[in-house]
Design a protein around this motif. Sequence first.
Motif, PDB file in Angstrom:
ATOM      1  N   ASP A   1      67.996  86.289  -2.887  1.00 18.14           N
ATOM      2  CA  ASP A   1      67.947  84.996  -3.507  1.00 18.14           C
ATOM      3  C   ASP A   1      68.760  85.445  -4.975  1.00 18.14           C
ATOM      4  O   ASP A   1      68.246  86.264  -5.621  1.00 18.14           O
ATOM      5  CB  ASP A   1      66.645  84.633  -3.790  1.00 18.14           C
TER       6      ASP A   1
ATOM      7  N   TYR B   1      69.202  84.008  -7.618  1.00 21.55           N
ATOM      8  CA  TYR B   1      68.334  83.418  -8.780  1.00 21.55           C
ATOM      9  C   TYR B   1      66.935  83.868  -8.975  1.00 21.55           C
ATOM     10  O   TYR B   1      65.790  83.334  -9.347  1.00 21.55           O
ATOM     11  CB  TYR B   1      67.945  81.747  -8.673  1.00 21.55           C
ATOM     12  N   PHE B   2      66.714  85.286  -8.116  1.00 25.31           N
ATOM     13  CA  PHE B   2      65.407  85.850  -7.848  1.00 25.31           C
ATOM     14  C   PHE B   2      65.185  86.460  -9.485  1.00 25.31           C
ATOM     15  O   PHE B   2      65.984  87.009  -9.885  1.00 25.31           O
ATOM     16  CB  PHE B   2      65.363  87.086  -6.893  1.00 25.31           C
ATOM     17  N   PRO B   3      63.849  85.960  -9.884  1.00 27.00           N
ATOM     18  CA  PRO B   3      63.833  86.234 -11.276  1.00 27.00           C
ATOM     19  C   PRO B   3      63.328  87.517 -11.464  1.00 27.00           C
ATOM     20  O   PRO B   3      62.223  88.217 -11.662  1.00 27.00           O
ATOM     21  CB  PRO B   3      62.741  85.596 -11.869  1.00 27.00           C
TER      22      PRO B   3
ATOM     23  N   ARG C   1      69.943  90.025 -15.049  1.00 27.20           N
ATOM     24  CA  ARG C   1      69.149  89.355 -13.896  1.00 27.20           C
ATOM     25  C   ARG C   1      70.134  90.160 -12.510  1.00 27.20           C
ATOM     26  O   ARG C   1      71.289  90.212 -12.588  1.00 27.20           O
ATOM     27  CB  ARG C   1      69.092  87.879 -13.496  1.00 27.20           C
TER      28      ARG C   1
END
Lengths: 253, 272
Positions: free
Chosen positions: A96, A98-100, A142
């Motif tokens: 993903d 947007y994986f934090p 990120r």
Amino acid sequence: MISQEIFGSPSVLEVENLTVRRGKYVAVDQVSFQLFSGTNTAIVGPNGAGKSTLIRAILGLIPSESGQVNILGKSLNKLGKRWEKIGYIPQKFSFDRYFPLTVEELVALALPKSYFWKSRERKISVQKVLVKVNLEHQSHQRIGTLSGGELKRVLLAYCLAVPRDLIILDEALAEVDATGEVEFAELLNKLQREQGFATLQISHDLDLVSRYCDRVLCLNRKILCQGSPRETLSNENIQEVYGSTLIRYLHSH
Amino acid sequence: MNNLEWIELFSLPFMQRAVLGGILLGTLGGILGSFVVLRQLSMYGNTLGHASFLAVVIGAFLQLPSILSLTLFLVIFGLGVLYLIDTTNLGSDTILAIIVAGSVALGMIGFSFLEGYRGNLLSILFGDILAISNIDIILLVGLLVVTVLCLLFTLPEQILLTFSPDLAQLKGIPVQIYRYSFIILLSLTLALSIRAVGILLVNAFLIIPPATARLVCDQFIPFLGLAATIGAVSGIVGMILSGIWDLPSGPSIVLVQLVVFLVGVGWNQSSH
């Protein structure tokens, strides 16, 4: 099987008669080979030749039907702590975007668990290894924002965060542009010479293979030939491995 | 509503339990939901939510108390679903959709054979946070403590497992034990949440707070902390709003989560 004396160094990986089935299809058929400490070995072969399957079976990520794999002299289920000595860079790393998770956090996950809550020690160790892969300025980024080449270098940093005896790269250069490819290969080679780990890599770039690898395994479900790049990457062999439609990219050396 | 009425309302034991319940459910949902969202299990809560209808119907046949039947059967269903996902090649979304349909069908058939107090069973669709008992609160606190302790001891492993199961396995992490333990924890949380917030809304507690936190956080621990905080704060604010305007409690909490989510979307749009 090649005897140990030829290279004069201990074996890090022994694969004997490994067979892997995908349903009814035999994806890897009776493959045997041995890898020695500090050497660079490439697996070459056409798409669908079972290269990734072989590597995933060696690492125990998929079940094999028969055969034996010994890493550092131990069978897979008895490796225990020795797993830490093996680094792995997967081929497709789908996650993903947007994986934090930042670069620093990911690399820190390779460190022993005790580092996790000690932010100072953790930072220092991670920074040291990020310098080696030229990513020291991206530590707070990120991971979803990195380019393909940068992501591979972060995964290499993950591998190098602890001492390894063997690093296995499953087509590390897929999804990396041509310049990034050469840069990564040079970086890996430099670090390999400094730290002395062995590498086993799947590669499609026969030019890079002949430049940086000591040994080549030609795979098309079975091992068709193995030996030095000069011996194995002859036109006849390549034609046999890849089939007659091969277009070989010859770069100037 | 004047100050006196306020104090009166929130001094009622059931109201205090409901607010505490809202906070506990929100926090637990935020923490576990962080992993649910990142492990692409977003439909899992929904599936087990629907399966809880079947669980309650089976419980009614066996004359078990609903908390016992929910706990027992949701853990069994949860593990069963994970086993099916692992052993077939169908993909988790397909398996989850099949389980939703199967459990609702079976539940409805069972329901039609039940005699007597059928109305109570339907209350599980919407839940009632005001009916939270002292035992529920104790169980929720216990579950939160267990969850936090598990995370303190295994957080780096859980993050790696969430990011890449392959890298986790190669680091010697017992991937399967962790995955199945997580599902047990998740099933227990759902079993305790269902009666309070209902089948239809339970998934919101797992999904909305982490989804919001993901919009604004780049690092994992702040993400986890923010998801838990959004869960807890939505719990309090939602309960207060439902008290002031006499709105249904569960939906009020979800509405607050939704508003926070939209603020998060706005933040995300303006900063990227």
